[in-house]
Design a protein around this motif. Structure first.
Motif, PDB file in Angstrom:
ATOM      1  N   ARG A   1       4.985  25.509   1.134  1.00  0.00           N
ATOM      2  CA  ARG A   1       3.879  25.462   2.086  1.00  0.00           C
ATOM      3  C   ARG A   1       2.895  24.343   1.741  1.00  0.00           C
ATOM      4  NH1 ARG A   1      -1.068  27.259   1.838  1.00  0.00           N
ATOM      5  NH2 ARG A   1      -0.663  28.530  -0.019  1.00  0.00           N
ATOM      6  N   LYS A   2       2.520  24.236   0.476  1.00  0.00           N
ATOM      7  CA  LYS A   2       1.573  23.196   0.063  1.00  0.00           C
ATOM      8  C   LYS A   2       2.176  21.797   0.239  1.00  0.00           C
ATOM      9  CE  LYS A   2      -0.741  26.197  -3.289  1.00  0.00           C
ATOM     10  NZ  LYS A   2      -1.010  26.466  -4.735  1.00  0.00           N
ATOM     11  N   PHE A   3       3.451  21.659  -0.071  1.00  0.00           N
ATOM     12  CA  PHE A   3       4.135  20.373   0.086  1.00  0.00           C
ATOM     13  C   PHE A   3       4.132  19.932   1.554  1.00  0.00           C
ATOM     14  CE2 PHE A   3       8.262  18.317   1.069  1.00  0.00           C
ATOM     15  CZ  PHE A   3       8.093  17.124   0.358  1.00  0.00           C
ATOM     16  N   LEU A   4       4.496  20.829   2.446  1.00  0.00           N
ATOM     17  CA  LEU A   4       4.582  20.486   3.868  1.00  0.00           C
ATOM     18  C   LEU A   4       3.198  20.275   4.477  1.00  0.00           C
ATOM     19  CD1 LEU A   4       7.404  22.976   4.897  1.00  0.00           C
ATOM     20  CD2 LEU A   4       7.611  20.519   4.513  1.00  0.00           C
ATOM     21  N   GLU A   5       2.208  21.005   4.000  1.00  0.00           N
ATOM     22  CA  GLU A   5       0.836  20.772   4.468  1.00  0.00           C
ATOM     23  C   GLU A   5       0.357  19.392   4.052  1.00  0.00           C
ATOM     24  OE1 GLU A   5      -0.969  25.345   4.593  1.00  0.00           O
ATOM     25  OE2 GLU A   5      -1.367  24.032   2.872  1.00  0.00           O
ATOM     26  N   ARG A   6       0.705  18.977   2.857  1.00  0.00           N
ATOM     27  CA  ARG A   6       0.286  17.651   2.388  1.00  0.00           C
ATOM     28  C   ARG A   6       0.881  16.538   3.243  1.00  0.00           C
ATOM     29  NH1 ARG A   6       2.183  17.965  -2.464  1.00  0.00           N
ATOM     30  NH2 ARG A   6       3.742  16.301  -2.458  1.00  0.00           N
ATOM     31  N   LEU A   7       2.104  16.758   3.750  1.00  0.00           N
ATOM     32  CA  LEU A   7       2.746  15.768   4.608  1.00  0.00           C
ATOM     33  C   LEU A   7       2.412  15.981   6.083  1.00  0.00           C
ATOM     34  CD1 LEU A   7       4.250  15.190   1.968  1.00  0.00           C
ATOM     35  CD2 LEU A   7       6.336  14.890   3.297  1.00  0.00           C
TER      36      LEU A   7
ATOM     37  N   GLN B   1       5.180   9.341   5.332  1.00  0.00           N
ATOM     38  CA  GLN B   1       6.062  10.129   4.481  1.00  0.00           C
ATOM     39  C   GLN B   1       6.766  11.227   5.287  1.00  0.00           C
ATOM     40  OE1 GLN B   1       4.436  11.424   0.672  1.00  0.00           O
ATOM     41  NE2 GLN B   1       2.793   9.929   0.845  1.00  0.00           N
ATOM     42  N   ARG B   2       6.034  11.836   6.206  1.00  0.00           N
ATOM     43  CA  ARG B   2       6.639  12.886   7.023  1.00  0.00           C
ATOM     44  C   ARG B   2       7.744  12.326   7.918  1.00  0.00           C
ATOM     45  NH1 ARG B   2       2.577  14.057  10.060  1.00  0.00           N
ATOM     46  NH2 ARG B   2       3.351  13.235  12.039  1.00  0.00           N
ATOM     47  N   LEU B   3       7.498  11.163   8.529  1.00  0.00           N
ATOM     48  CA  LEU B   3       8.521  10.535   9.361  1.00  0.00           C
ATOM     49  C   LEU B   3       9.750  10.192   8.538  1.00  0.00           C
ATOM     50  CD1 LEU B   3       6.339   8.134  11.545  1.00  0.00           C
ATOM     51  CD2 LEU B   3       7.361  10.312  12.228  1.00  0.00           C
ATOM     52  N   LEU B   4       9.527   9.688   7.330  1.00  0.00           N
ATOM     53  CA  LEU B   4      10.644   9.345   6.450  1.00  0.00           C
ATOM     54  C   LEU B   4      11.467  10.572   6.108  1.00  0.00           C
ATOM     55  CD1 LEU B   4      12.205   7.491   4.463  1.00  0.00           C
ATOM     56  CD2 LEU B   4      10.432   8.031   2.766  1.00  0.00           C
TER      57      LEU B   4
ATOM     58  N   PHE C   1       0.832  -1.200   0.000  1.00  0.00           N
ATOM     59  CA  PHE C   1       0.000   0.000   0.000  1.00  0.00           C
ATOM     60  C   PHE C   1       0.873   1.260   0.000  1.00  0.00           C
ATOM     61  CE2 PHE C   1      -2.705  -3.234   1.977  1.00  0.00           C
ATOM     62  CZ  PHE C   1      -3.832  -3.131   1.170  1.00  0.00           C
ATOM     63  N   PRO C   2       0.456   2.306  -0.720  1.00  0.00           N
ATOM     64  CA  PRO C   2       1.217   3.571  -0.707  1.00  0.00           C
ATOM     65  C   PRO C   2       1.295   4.130   0.710  1.00  0.00           C
ATOM     66  CG  PRO C   2      -0.410   3.555  -2.476  1.00  0.00           C
ATOM     67  CD  PRO C   2      -0.708   2.365  -1.626  1.00  0.00           C
ATOM     68  N   PRO C   3       2.398   4.754   1.067  1.00  0.00           N
ATOM     69  CA  PRO C   3       2.552   5.287   2.424  1.00  0.00           C
ATOM     70  C   PRO C   3       1.644   6.479   2.682  1.00  0.00           C
ATOM     71  CG  PRO C   3       4.402   5.947   1.046  1.00  0.00           C
ATOM     72  CD  PRO C   3       3.599   4.972   0.249  1.00  0.00           C
ATOM     73  N   LYS C   4       1.122   6.547   3.895  1.00  0.00           N
ATOM     74  CA  LYS C   4       0.272   7.654   4.303  1.00  0.00           C
ATOM     75  C   LYS C   4       1.122   8.914   4.514  1.00  0.00           C
ATOM     76  CE  LYS C   4      -3.056   4.650   6.659  1.00  0.00           C
ATOM     77  NZ  LYS C   4      -3.683   4.298   7.960  1.00  0.00           N
ATOM     78  N   PRO C   5       0.456  10.076   4.572  1.00  0.00           N
ATOM     79  CA  PRO C   5       1.219  11.317   4.810  1.00  0.00           C
ATOM     80  C   PRO C   5       2.079  11.263   6.064  1.00  0.00           C
ATOM     81  CG  PRO C   5      -0.996  11.846   4.078  1.00  0.00           C
ATOM     82  CD  PRO C   5      -0.963  10.358   4.262  1.00  0.00           C
TER      83      PRO C   5
END
Length: 425
Positions: free
Chosen positions: A324-330, A214-217, A207-211
């Motif tokens: 900003r949009k990138f970091l909000e998504r994660l 991805q943030r932890l990574l 399964f694709p990783p959740k936000p």
């Protein structure tokens, strides 16, 4: 990191707590801990909910339960009490990640006899970190009766990537491999990211990783000694283009070879990480805020227009919005997103600071983040042919501003003040 407030209630109630995976390895290697802790316990979820205030459930692909406190997160895996002695339960993506440390006894557990590999990895750490690691006399305890073969017999490890578990899903292996490379891999040499990507591509996708995953990574990679190595693996495997397209676009934009010998914007971005300073002298802790700023400082260049010799017009402002949009998504915290927005939007200002009037720069200069912005500028300039003359001039201008601000007889721009205008404190 003092885990007593989180682990103490579990141990007092008779439950076991072990650091595993990267958290256990960091303890043994002497590296500064990640901004999150990975633990396993024989307590079940209802027990965790009863003993730990604020328990949340991030999803089984991340952890059974998590607790956030004072800017740090603890992620728990609940292990069956009958299986907690065995490394076979919740088999890791790489045998290297089977290493554990009992939090109560402070003893390491090495069921797959990885000690020779761990010593080799310590020797590959950057020299400034390696020479200041604490001497670790608590050798891990091998358990010969509990070994499991993955892609090679345990006794024949030529390197950590040989211990890839063929039963793990592609995303888990890729994400763990990227963090291992960034955290413990050498700056040069070692396993090739492209070769590793080809090996991992043979696994089932999962399964694709959740936000949150991805943030932890991304967080783990950026606070590690060699983030470029981990990011290169993610790019080679197509992970970045699929999940972080803002970063993938950097590889499609060429730089002027006159000032950027390292090549395109992607390579320039990775090069900037080499010039970061550790938060504590000669230790392995790196500032996440600065590292995110470096990662995203040129993310506006693929979005900007160029005309003649004027390239990347407005890329700082465009990049701040994209960051900003990138970091909000994660799902990064809003306060951190605001800080990165400031760094990206203003990353061009230090170069012009000595020549700009104070009316145009004072708001930026007054931010407590300006020293971090100067550090970003230093890393940015260090990765090019420009040299550091501009950085030193900007630092001097900032020092002059601070000195004038403290002087009640001068204005912030250094002009003498009349008697009626003298500041009194």
């Amino acid at each position: 990191m003092d885990h007593s407030a989180i682990f103490g209630p579990l141990v007092s109630a008779g439950y076991s707590v072990r650091l595993h995976s990267f958290s256990a390895l960091d303890c043994y290697m002497g590296l500064a801990p990640l901004p999150y802790t990975l633990a396993e316990t024989n307590a079940d979820i209802p027990v965790l909910a009863r003993l730990l205030e604020g328990l949340r459930f991030p999803g089984a692909d991340i952890a059974d339960g998590a607790v956030d406190m004072d800017g740090h997160s603890w992620y728990f895996r609940c292990i069956d009490p009958e299986e907690i002695r065995h490394a076979d339960s919740n088999a890791p993506s790489y045998t290297l990640l089977s290493f554990r440390r009992d939090w109560n006894t402070k003893r390491f557990q090495d069921p797959l006899d990885l000690y020779p590999l761990l010593r080799a990895l310590r020797r590959e750490l950057p020299r400034n970190i390696r020479e200041n690691l604490p001497q670790n006399n608590d050798s891990p305890r091998p358990d010969p009766g509990n070994r499991k073969e993955y892609s090679l017999p345990v006794q024949e490890y030529p390197s950590w990537e040989a211990g890839l578990n063929p039963g793990v899903d592609l995303f888990r292996a890729l994400m763990d491999g990227a963090l291992i490379l960034a955290r413990y891999g050498p700056e040069q040499g070692g396993p090739s990211p492209a070769k590793m990507a080809r090996l991992i591509e043979t696994l089932a996708p999962g399964f694709p990783p959740k936000p949150e995953a991805q943030r932890l990574l991304l967080t783990g990679i950026l606070v590690s000694p060699n983030p470029g190595r981990g990011l290169e693996l993610l790019k080679s495997a197509g992970f970045i283009r699929e999940f972080w397209p803002e970063l993938a676009a950097l590889d499609d934009v060429d730089h002027s070879k006159e000032f950027h010998p390292e090549g395109n914007v992607w390579k320039h971005t990775l090069e900037t990480f080499r010039y970061r300073k550790t938060i504590v002298h000669n230790q392995s802790a790196y500032d996440l805020r600065l590292s995110l700023g470096l990662l995203l400082h040129d993310v506006g260049k693929p979005l900007s227009a160029s005309s003649g010799s004027h390239r990347f017009n407005g890329h700082a402002e465009l990049g701040a919005e994209a960051a900003r949009k990138f970091l909000e998504r994660l799902e990064f915290k809003s306060s951190l997103i605001s800080d990165i927005y400031y760094l990206v939007k203003n990353h061009m200002l230090p170069a012009a600071l000595p020549r700009l009037p104070l009316i145009r720069t004072q708001e930026v200069l007054e931010s407590p983040l300006f020293p971090t912005l100067l550090e970003l500028y230093r890393c940015d300039e260090s990765s090019s042919f420009k040299g550091l003359d501009g950085y030193y001039e900007s630092s001097a201008a900032y020092q002059s501003y601070l000195r004038n601000r403290r002087n009640p007889y001068r204005s912030a721009d250094g002009k003498k003040m009349g008697k009626r205008s003298i500041r009194r404190y």
